[in-house]
Design a protein around this motif. Structure first.
Motif, PDB file in Angstrom:
ATOM      1  N   ASP A  45       0.836  -1.201   0.000  1.00 36.41           N
ATOM      2  CA  ASP A  45       0.000   0.000   0.000  1.00 36.41           C
ATOM      3  C   ASP A  45       0.869   1.249   0.000  1.00 36.41           C
ATOM      4  O   ASP A  45       1.526   1.561   0.981  1.00 36.41           O
ATOM      5  N   LEU A  50      -0.897   0.344  -5.538  1.00 33.53           N
ATOM      6  CA  LEU A  50      -0.476  -0.928  -4.968  1.00 33.53           C
ATOM      7  C   LEU A  50       0.861  -1.269  -5.622  1.00 33.53           C
ATOM      8  O   LEU A  50       0.929  -1.410  -6.844  1.00 33.53           O
ATOM      9  N   ARG A  73      -9.815   0.669  -1.975  1.00 33.43           N
ATOM     10  CA  ARG A  73      -9.187   1.115  -0.723  1.00 33.43           C
ATOM     11  C   ARG A  73      -9.725   0.296   0.447  1.00 33.43           C
ATOM     12  O   ARG A  73      -8.963  -0.182   1.283  1.00 33.43           O
ATOM     13  N   LEU A  76      -8.351  -3.227   0.382  1.00 31.84           N
ATOM     14  CA  LEU A  76      -6.944  -3.239   0.785  1.00 31.84           C
ATOM     15  C   LEU A  76      -6.815  -3.119   2.304  1.00 31.84           C
ATOM     16  O   LEU A  76      -5.977  -3.790   2.917  1.00 31.84           O
ATOM     17  N   GLU A  77      -7.647  -2.297   2.919  1.00 34.60           N
ATOM     18  CA  GLU A  77      -7.628  -2.176   4.385  1.00 34.60           C
ATOM     19  C   GLU A  77      -8.006  -3.502   5.035  1.00 34.60           C
ATOM     20  O   GLU A  77      -7.401  -3.910   6.032  1.00 34.60           O
ATOM     21  N   LYS A  80      -5.057  -5.826   4.746  1.00 38.89           N
ATOM     22  CA  LYS A  80      -4.012  -5.468   5.709  1.00 38.89           C
ATOM     23  C   LYS A  80      -4.345  -6.004   7.104  1.00 38.89           C
ATOM     24  O   LYS A  80      -3.468  -6.520   7.805  1.00 38.89           O
TER      25      LYS A  80
END
Length: 178
Positions: A45, A50, A73, A76-77, A80
């Protein structure tokens, strides 16, 4: 068209949360299977993009894929949180073990040819960049485009080729048509 969309019902049939997340990243960012397994979301990130390490990619070419939407987004969070500081390969497993689990989980869920998620990404990205569908998605063939449209088409294909990790624009004909 070889494009594949992944429905929430199909995803629900995949029991391994790491495999599910890898599939979702494949769809959202056009990643290859290996990239979606090896990715370390926290490292990758970079805010607006990316970043993919050479060791994760085919041909060992580092590349980046733009983060363009709130959905990307948010995904991706989630990735993570799932991976922590590691990859989407759970602690204690090797890549080859996770690959076999991915293959078994997708087969058990009735999913095949998941490379089609990359085709879908390419076709969605083409629509976003040009304003019209690609030939494989029912849009006009190159010879039907005006001169100005052909320039837009060419720029879009080069952008998509780079995002998919290819060195030449011609490869996009496989994903988009001619």
């Amino acid at each position: 068209s070889k494009a594949k969309d992944l429905t929430s019902e199909q995803l629900a049939r995949v029991k391994d949360e790491y495999v599910r997340m890898s599939l979702r990243l494949q769809q959202a960012f056009g990643l290859r299977r290996e990239e979606a397994l090896k990715i370390q979301p926290r490292w990758a990130d970079r805010g607006d993009r990316l970043q993919l390490k050479a060791s994760w990619t085919k041909g060992g070419r580092e590349r980046s894929v733009p983060i363009r939407t709130r959905e990307q987004r948010g995904l991706l969070e989630q990735a993570k949180r799932l991976a922590g500081f590691g990859a989407l390969i759970p602690r204690g497993r090797q890549y080859i073990e996770q690959l076999r689990i991915y293959e078994r989980q997708t087969a058990n869920a009735g999913l095949s040819k998941m490379h089609g998620l990359r085709h879908d990404y390419a076709q969605q990205r083409y629509l976003e960049l040009t304003g019209w569908r690609s030939p494989h998605a029912g849009g006009p063939a190159r010879e039907q485009l005006s001169g100005a449209q052909r320039q837009v088409d060419q720029r879009a294909r080069l952008t998509i080729s780079e995002e998919l990790g290819h060195q030449r624009g011609q490869i996009t004909a496989v994903y988009l048509g001619r």
